[in-house]
Design a protein around this motif. Sequence first.
Motif, PDB file in Angstrom:
ATOM      1  N   ARG A 104       0.655  -0.984   0.029  1.00  0.00           N
ATOM      2  CA  ARG A 104       0.579  -0.333  -0.206  1.00  0.00           C
ATOM      3  C   ARG A 104       0.821   1.281  -0.229  1.00  0.00           C
ATOM      4  N   VAL A 105       0.518   2.219  -1.168  1.00  0.00           N
ATOM      5  CA  VAL A 105       1.649   3.121  -1.822  1.00  0.00           C
ATOM      6  C   VAL A 105       1.085   4.681  -1.012  1.00  0.00           C
ATOM      7  N   THR A 106       1.369   5.694  -0.003  1.00  0.00           N
ATOM      8  CA  THR A 106       0.827   6.877  -0.162  1.00  0.00           C
ATOM      9  C   THR A 106       2.027   7.857  -0.930  1.00  0.00           C
ATOM     10  N   THR A 107       1.810   8.771  -2.252  1.00  0.00           N
ATOM     11  CA  THR A 107       2.431   9.643  -2.307  1.00  0.00           C
ATOM     12  C   THR A 107       2.007  10.826  -2.530  1.00  0.00           C
ATOM     13  N   THR A 108       3.050  11.766  -3.097  1.00  0.00           N
ATOM     14  CA  THR A 108       2.256  12.992  -3.372  1.00  0.00           C
ATOM     15  C   THR A 108       2.845  13.606  -4.569  1.00  0.00           C
ATOM     16  N   MET A 109       2.137  14.568  -5.538  1.00  0.00           N
ATOM     17  CA  MET A 109       2.482  14.186  -6.861  1.00  0.00           C
ATOM     18  C   MET A 109       2.268  16.033  -7.010  1.00  0.00           C
ATOM     19  N   LEU A 110       3.549  16.236  -8.027  1.00  0.00           N
ATOM     20  CA  LEU A 110       4.088  17.680  -8.374  1.00  0.00           C
ATOM     21  C   LEU A 110       4.194  17.168 -10.083  1.00  0.00           C
ATOM     22  N   ALA A 111       3.091  18.182  -9.644  1.00  0.00           N
ATOM     23  CA  ALA A 111       2.570  18.716 -10.942  1.00  0.00           C
ATOM     24  C   ALA A 111       3.690  19.347 -12.342  1.00  0.00           C
TER      25      ALA A 111
END
Length: 166
Positions: A104-111
Amino acid sequence: MVQIALITTLLGRTDLFRSLSDADRGAVAAQMRKATYESGQLIFERGDAGEGLYLVVEGRVRLSVLSAEGKVLSFGHASRGDIFGEIATLDGQARTADATALTRVTTTMLAHSSLKRLMEARPQLAQAAVALLCRRLRATSEQLEAIALHSTQVRLARFLVAAIAM
């Protein structure tokens, strides 16, 4: 909601964002979008548009390519504090690999657009991106050399030494 302070700290540990001030990293963190993936879920696929780069907050991601014959070449893993997907995000081209959640992975994404604006406003970030890509290119060259010029036994020994060193 993923805390801005945690993301700011994790960004400060990356080669790409380390050169920014805490305030600038906080501003970057505020622009990032959280996403969660279940084990086995595809985060992005080779050929997809490079919409943004990812920071792993929790979990482990496999970076790989799939051959036409169905063989998987796994060439890297990303875990807490690692970024991935930066190549396509930096050049605006298609993804060069698949990214799959191993846990199970939590990420944050920068556009892509946010990263582009940041690099224009902060030249040290653009310099860090070039240095990061050069390190990756050197590592790839070393891997190709090892495959082409060394026996299976030598490659296995190097792999085991590297695994022990982790």
